[in-house]
Design a protein around this motif. Structure first.
Motif, PDB file in Angstrom:
ATOM      1  N   TRP B 125       0.914  -1.207   0.213  1.00  0.00           N
ATOM      2  CA  TRP B 125       0.033   0.204  -0.199  1.00  0.00           C
ATOM      3  C   TRP B 125       0.678   1.317  -0.088  1.00  0.00           C
ATOM      4  O   TRP B 125       0.298   2.272   0.152  1.00  0.00           O
ATOM      5  CB  TRP B 125      -0.792   0.232   1.229  1.00  0.00           C
ATOM      6  CG  TRP B 125      -0.374  -0.005   2.626  1.00  0.00           C
ATOM      7  CD1 TRP B 125      -0.017   1.233   3.396  1.00  0.00           C
ATOM      8  CD2 TRP B 125       0.344  -1.055   3.248  1.00  0.00           C
ATOM      9  NE1 TRP B 125       0.701   0.853   4.493  1.00  0.00           N
ATOM     10  CE2 TRP B 125       0.670  -0.557   4.351  1.00  0.00           C
ATOM     11  CE3 TRP B 125       0.282  -2.405   3.111  1.00  0.00           C
ATOM     12  CZ2 TRP B 125       1.336  -1.365   5.349  1.00  0.00           C
ATOM     13  CZ3 TRP B 125       0.782  -3.312   3.867  1.00  0.00           C
ATOM     14  CH2 TRP B 125       1.519  -2.580   5.100  1.00  0.00           C
ATOM     15  N   ILE B 126       2.161   1.207  -0.065  1.00  0.00           N
ATOM     16  CA  ILE B 126       3.208   2.219   0.132  1.00  0.00           C
ATOM     17  C   ILE B 126       3.839   2.227  -1.500  1.00  0.00           C
ATOM     18  O   ILE B 126       3.937   3.391  -1.822  1.00  0.00           O
ATOM     19  CB  ILE B 126       4.072   2.235   1.244  1.00  0.00           C
ATOM     20  CG1 ILE B 126       3.619   2.374   2.663  1.00  0.00           C
ATOM     21  CG2 ILE B 126       5.099   3.227   1.023  1.00  0.00           C
ATOM     22  CD1 ILE B 126       4.325   2.248   3.562  1.00  0.00           C
ATOM     23  N   ARG B 127       4.123   1.231  -1.990  1.00  0.00           N
ATOM     24  CA  ARG B 127       5.069   1.270  -3.128  1.00  0.00           C
ATOM     25  C   ARG B 127       4.191   2.027  -4.217  1.00  0.00           C
ATOM     26  O   ARG B 127       3.045   1.948  -4.530  1.00  0.00           O
ATOM     27  CB  ARG B 127       5.591   0.055  -3.570  1.00  0.00           C
ATOM     28  CG  ARG B 127       4.321  -0.890  -3.746  1.00  0.00           C
ATOM     29  CD  ARG B 127       4.937  -2.186  -4.216  1.00  0.00           C
ATOM     30  NE  ARG B 127       5.767  -3.131  -3.315  1.00  0.00           N
ATOM     31  CZ  ARG B 127       6.339  -4.194  -3.581  1.00  0.00           C
ATOM     32  NH1 ARG B 127       6.485  -4.831  -4.810  1.00  0.00           N
ATOM     33  NH2 ARG B 127       7.174  -4.701  -2.635  1.00  0.00           N
ATOM     34  N   GLY B 295       3.334   4.765 -14.796  1.00  0.00           N
ATOM     35  CA  GLY B 295       2.145   4.304 -14.185  1.00  0.00           C
ATOM     36  C   GLY B 295       1.328   5.421 -13.705  1.00  0.00           C
ATOM     37  O   GLY B 295       1.898   6.535 -13.358  1.00  0.00           O
ATOM     38  N   TRP B 296       0.215   5.011 -13.323  1.00  0.00           N
ATOM     39  CA  TRP B 296      -0.777   5.722 -12.807  1.00  0.00           C
ATOM     40  C   TRP B 296      -1.354   5.153 -11.322  1.00  0.00           C
ATOM     41  O   TRP B 296      -1.532   3.832 -11.533  1.00  0.00           O
ATOM     42  CB  TRP B 296      -2.044   5.959 -13.761  1.00  0.00           C
ATOM     43  CG  TRP B 296      -1.644   6.769 -14.958  1.00  0.00           C
ATOM     44  CD1 TRP B 296      -1.432   6.021 -16.110  1.00  0.00           C
ATOM     45  CD2 TRP B 296      -1.422   7.941 -15.228  1.00  0.00           C
ATOM     46  NE1 TRP B 296      -1.194   7.196 -17.223  1.00  0.00           N
ATOM     47  CE2 TRP B 296      -1.286   8.285 -16.755  1.00  0.00           C
ATOM     48  CE3 TRP B 296      -1.757   9.198 -14.430  1.00  0.00           C
ATOM     49  CZ2 TRP B 296      -0.913   9.524 -17.255  1.00  0.00           C
ATOM     50  CZ3 TRP B 296      -1.306  10.490 -14.875  1.00  0.00           C
ATOM     51  CH2 TRP B 296      -0.950  10.591 -16.232  1.00  0.00           C
ATOM     52  N   ASN B 297      -1.381   5.948 -10.312  1.00  0.00           N
ATOM     53  CA  ASN B 297      -2.053   5.615  -9.149  1.00  0.00           C
ATOM     54  C   ASN B 297      -3.450   6.643  -8.875  1.00  0.00           C
ATOM     55  O   ASN B 297      -3.135   7.838  -9.572  1.00  0.00           O
ATOM     56  CB  ASN B 297      -1.255   5.952  -8.042  1.00  0.00           C
ATOM     57  CG  ASN B 297       0.011   4.796  -7.955  1.00  0.00           C
ATOM     58  OD1 ASN B 297      -0.471   3.438  -8.198  1.00  0.00           O
ATOM     59  ND2 ASN B 297       1.262   5.094  -7.553  1.00  0.00           N
ATOM     60  N   TYR B 298      -4.475   5.946  -8.636  1.00  0.00           N
ATOM     61  CA  TYR B 298      -5.455   6.579  -8.283  1.00  0.00           C
ATOM     62  C   TYR B 298      -6.225   6.155  -7.035  1.00  0.00           C
ATOM     63  O   TYR B 298      -6.347   5.167  -6.571  1.00  0.00           O
ATOM     64  CB  TYR B 298      -6.822   6.362  -9.393  1.00  0.00           C
ATOM     65  CG  TYR B 298      -7.756   7.421  -9.349  1.00  0.00           C
ATOM     66  CD1 TYR B 298      -7.676   8.609  -9.873  1.00  0.00           C
ATOM     67  CD2 TYR B 298      -8.966   7.237  -8.723  1.00  0.00           C
ATOM     68  CE1 TYR B 298      -8.443   9.721  -9.853  1.00  0.00           C
ATOM     69  CE2 TYR B 298      -9.933   8.291  -8.660  1.00  0.00           C
ATOM     70  CZ  TYR B 298      -9.798   9.458  -9.209  1.00  0.00           C
ATOM     71  OH  TYR B 298     -10.578  10.529  -9.198  1.00  0.00           O
ATOM     72  N   PHE B 299      -6.112   7.549  -5.845  1.00  0.00           N
ATOM     73  CA  PHE B 299      -6.482   7.185  -4.658  1.00  0.00           C
ATOM     74  C   PHE B 299      -7.952   7.613  -4.407  1.00  0.00           C
ATOM     75  O   PHE B 299      -8.626   8.756  -4.326  1.00  0.00           O
ATOM     76  CB  PHE B 299      -5.532   8.172  -3.812  1.00  0.00           C
ATOM     77  CG  PHE B 299      -4.172   8.024  -3.838  1.00  0.00           C
ATOM     78  CD1 PHE B 299      -3.577   7.062  -3.111  1.00  0.00           C
ATOM     79  CD2 PHE B 299      -3.140   8.471  -4.852  1.00  0.00           C
ATOM     80  CE1 PHE B 299      -2.118   6.838  -3.122  1.00  0.00           C
ATOM     81  CE2 PHE B 299      -2.180   8.276  -5.007  1.00  0.00           C
ATOM     82  CZ  PHE B 299      -1.310   7.261  -4.275  1.00  0.00           C
TER      83      PHE B 299
END
Lengths: 98, 340
Positions: B125-127, B295-299
């Protein structure tokens, strides 16, 4: 050729981020000062907010919710993991669970 | 037997913590997720749960542990049948004693503190990107975990800089689920809070069979004025050396962190590895390797994160595309209800 181009593009992107960030930090000190002085949190809790902003974000995003019941255990664990001093730990506790 | 003893010890610790003070409520946190990956046409799916237990005992003691429970559903080759295997791993289970700001003593099983990725960014959940860096095995021999003792602390802490250190010794362990290598190492770093810049270096000496030295350096910079995180590491061992450099930009300038666009994060990483000596069992690529990822992260609300990334890996044995996607959920709650 493709490999070199992609590696170059990646490094360039990283470099651009660095330069952009550096330029922004130099051009916005007044804004930063205004933002910090506009905070209503003062004293020990204010220092706790600073510790939170400075140290916690080094590794992860702030949790969206933090129940007061779990704060002590979280801060205790972060003291070990983030190598916080005892003063930082107390200030963080005052900020997260006033 | 080891698991049974550990369960009894944990239960005793939780009871002890509860009896000591209502405010020192033990917590269960961690993450759960489903990770998917396609590497050169071969699929891999991993449902993962990684619980973290933290039990404060009195004012100075803390027991903490993290496990990684994952089912690996994988193909051997593109189009072939899937096989499954369950991997339970105890990543750390350590008892910490805060003697002073400059000294915390930890005993038990711990994450080897070499550079910063292994003990700070390896949690799912951090990387920022699903795949760990290629050079991660350097300096974390033999498997990233140590069984022994660790000292850490803040030597100097002022408004302008903080100087910290970590030193450890790990013994050889062949106990099932508690395997570790015999090694010793240290890490020292300096952090400048006013600009959130961190620099440090690490050293590890492997003290079994083939004795060897590994060393590394790392950098992390998170400027206050821009929501960008720049991190990188370099690591060297007699088997090979390499680096990675990662940048992540959160679009929080567009309406704040909780806006539709502000929840989005773009991540890029470049890395190179150079093989210096042929070797097997060192968990490193057998040839030179380069890789670029984007890449993409979506919170999403409630600590849910979606992520997707594309990477291109270059090696003399063949270039491959690597697609990763996943969803992770970060949880945190008290271990028992009631009290204040």
């Amino acid at each position: 050729m493709m490999k070199t181009l992609l590696a170059f593009a990646g490094l360039s992107a990283c470099l651009c981020f660095c330069l952009f960030a550096a330029a922004q930090s130099r051009s916005r000190p007044a804004q930063r000062k205004a933002a910090s002085s506009s905070s209503h949190v003062t004293g020990e809790a204010g220092r706790g907010e600073e510790v939170f902003r400075t140290n916690c974000s080094r590794c992860h995003n702030a949790p969206q919710e933090l129940s007061p019941r779990v704060v002590r255990a979280v801060v205790r664990q972060m003291r070990v993991r983030a190598i916080l001093t005892e003063k930082d730990e107390q200030a963080l506790l005052k900020f997260l669970a006033p | 037997m080891a698991w049974r003893l550990m369960r009894i010890a944990l239960l005793a610790l939780v009871c002890q913590a509860g009896a000591h003070a209502q405010s020192d409520v033990p917590i269960l946190s961690g993450g759960a997720g489903f990770l998917g990956s396609t590497r050169g046409g071969t699929n891999l799916f991993q449902p993962v749960v990684a619980p973290v237990l933290a039990v404060p005992i009195g004012d100075r003691w803390l027991f903490e542990s993290r496990a990684d429970l994952r089912e690996v559903i994988s193909q051997r080759a593109p189009g072939s049948a899937y096989s499954t295997r369950f991997f339970p791993t105890l990543e750390y289970a350590q008892l910490d004693y805060n003697a002073a700001s400059w000294l915390t003593i930890s005993v038990g099983r711990f994450l080897i503190p070499f550079n910063m990725y292994n003990d700070r960014f390896s949690a799912i959940w951090i990387r920022n990107l699903a795949d760990a860096p290629i050079i991660l095995p350097i300096g974390t021999y033999t498997n990233g975990y140590g069984d022994g003792a660790m000292l850490r602390g803040s030597l100097v802490s002022t408004k302008t800089y903080q100087l910290y250190y970590t030193a450890y010794f790990s013994s050889l362990s062949t106990i099932d689920k508690l395997e570790s290598g015999r090694s010793a190492g240290a890490r020292a770093g300096v952090f400048f809070p006013k600009i959130r810049l961190e620099l440090g270096s690490s050293y590890q000496r492997l003290l079994q069979n083939q004795q060897m030295d590994s060393y590394g350096a790392y950098l992390s910079w998170l400027p206050y004025s821009v929501p960008v995180a720049i991190r990188g590491e370099y690591a060297h061992s007699p088997h090979g050396h390499g680096y990675w450099l990662e940048t992540a930009y959160r679009f929080s300038r567009f309406g704040g962190q909780d806006s539709l666009l502000g929840r989005l994060q773009a991540v890029g990483r470049v890395q190179q590895f150079f093989r210096l000596r042929p070797g097997t069992g060192d968990f490193l690529p057998q040839t030179d390797m380069q890789r670029v990822d984007f890449g993409w992260n979506y919170f999403l609300p409630h600590e849910v994160r979606l992520n997707a990334s594309y990477g291109r890996q270059f090696a003399p044995t063949g270039n491959v595309n690597v697609w990763d996607f996943g969803v992770t959920y970060r949880f945190l709650f008290p271990l028992y209800p009631g009290g204040k």
